[in-house]
Write an enzyme that holds these catalytic residues in place. Structure first.
Site, mmCIF file in Angstrom:
data_model
loop_
_atom_site.group_PDB
_atom_site.id
_atom_site.type_symbol
_atom_site.label_atom_id
_atom_site.label_comp_id
_atom_site.label_asym_id
_atom_site.label_seq_id
_atom_site.Cartn_x
_atom_site.Cartn_y
_atom_site.Cartn_z
ATOM 1 N N GLY A 10 -0.266 -3.976 0.510
ATOM 2 C CA GLY A 10 -0.196 -5.388 0.826
ATOM 3 C C GLY A 10 -1.438 -6.117 0.335
ATOM 4 O O GLY A 10 -2.450 -5.506 -0.025
ATOM 5 N N CYS A 11 -1.370 -7.439 0.324
ATOM 6 C CA CYS A 11 -2.479 -8.225 -0.221
ATOM 7 C C CYS A 11 -3.712 -8.173 0.674
ATOM 8 O O CYS A 11 -4.829 -7.915 0.199
ATOM 9 C CB CYS A 11 -2.041 -9.665 -0.474
#
Length: 387
Positions: A189-190
């Protein structure tokens, strides 16, 4: 002396030219890898399409979207007009497997659970941008995502696709891929990507005290996806910054899993995400209590040595902090750090990435390059746009 200098200059140019030519020839020697992007109309999916369309080896053979099936991709994103004439189709496993050998899944959580096992069974390698295969313990996944994990057998096969941490594991997948096996990458994920990059050198070096990491992060609105909501509506998001998902954000267990792997002990994370009126960009700042013996120069060297050979991570000069504008639109990460010796000898480390670049699509392509045995930077721009 001047003549000698000119000769050296021309020799350098020739060597550089030769290297470039060799890279191009190497790229051209590869057969095209037929590629599918599932969820191609989402922001991350569209970015994957952009990378694939500009890639020297990947070929966009299929782009899917359940709701927009039958529509040209360029109708939804006019930026692709004159570049791709592909029309969207429904995400059918048989159709994907008949047309592609590599699939990027840019879909919400649980949607990958419904599709990934079928693709793997049909021999399609999957780069999954969702959260469905990131967390190794299915019970933790089910607790945070409020959904039953229906393909737990794949969790042991999936490699967490953060190259700066798991490059060797991705290269192991490459061996299997070359043998004709379908493999699975769980793209990070970011928020976890920026947080991990900010923490890895300090945790690996052993200078961090205790088992608690505090992380604050700010993301642009595109991180919430293409579907509009009250929070991301222009009138609510513009000229406003807010914390959300406080003490309950679903990326927390992913962060704890990754940082515990790095540290070799259980790490707990206090994480507070913020939404800022930016289209794209993400800035994570972590607070790490470090040993009193650690100096500013030593801390700086720890980070510089760790990332010296990483093509997409830059460590700024001491006490120079990164900004999202320097990496927006790119796959790069920039890290800045300082040491607060006044209170608990605290290292403060910031990492700026593009939430759709290093935080999603670009990093997925970086990992796919490794798995497919290609140069890691194939199809990836070196620099961000300057404005």
């Amino acid at each position: 002396m001047l003549l000698c200098s000119h000769k050296q200059y021309f020799i350098c140019i020739d060597i550089e030219y030769y290297s470039i030519v060799m890279v191009i020839r190497d790229m051209n020697s590869h057969d095209k890898i037929r590629t599918c992007v599932v969820g191609a109309t989402g922001f991350a999916g569209a970015e994957v399409c952009r990378f694939v369309l500009g890639h020297p080896v990947f070929e966009l053979a299929v782009a899917t979207d359940r709701k927009a099936a039958g529509s040209p991709l360029s109708e939804i994103y006019p930026a692709f007009s004159g570049i791709s004439g592909i029309s969207l189709s429904a995400p059918d496993p048989d159709a994907i497997a008949s047309a592609a050998e590599l699939a990027f899944l840019a879909v919400p959580h649980t949607a990958s659970l419904a599709l990934t096992p079928s693709l793997i069974e049909r021999g399609v390698t999957v780069i999954d941008l969702s959260a469905d295969y990131r967390i190794k313990d299915p019970h933790i996944y089910e607790s945070w995502y409020k959904a039953k994990h229906t393909s737990t057998g794949l969790l042991t096969q999936a490699v967490y696709g953060l190259p700066e941490l798991n490059r060797k594991e991705l290269q192991t997948l490459s061996v299997r891929y070359k043998r004709g096996e379908a493999v699975l990458v769980a793209a990070p994920g970011c928020y976890p990507t920026a947080t991990a990059l900010a923490c890895i050198p300090a945790l690996e070096s052993g200078v961090v005290k205790g088992d608690l990491v505090i992380a604050d992060a700010i993301s642009g609105v595109s991180g919430a996806g293409r579907a509009p909501s009250a929070r991301t509506h222009y009138c609510h998001a513009n000229e406003s910054v807010e914390a959300y998902g406080v003490a309950s954000h679903r990326h927390i267990p992913e962060m704890e899993q990754t940082l515990s792997q790095v540290a070799g002990r259980a790490i707990s994370v206090v994480f507070t995400p913020h939404l800022a009126p930016l289209t794209r960009g993400l800035l994570a700042t972590v607070y790490l209590p470090v040993n009193e013996s650690v100096t500013q120069n030593e801390l700086q060297r720890i980070y510089e040595r760790r990332y010296a050979s990483e093509p997409l991570v830059s460590v700024l000069a001491y006490n120079n902090m990164p900004r999202t504008g320097s990496v927006a639109g790119s796959v790069r990460a920039q890290i800045g750090l300082a040491l607060d010796a006044r209170l608990h000898h605290m290292a403060i480390v910031s990492c700026a990435i593009d939430n759709l670049g290093k935080g999603a699509a670009g990093q997925a392509v970086q990992a796919a390059n490794i798995v497919c045995g290609l140069p890691e930077m194939a199809g990836i721009d070196v620099a961000a746009p300057v404005i």
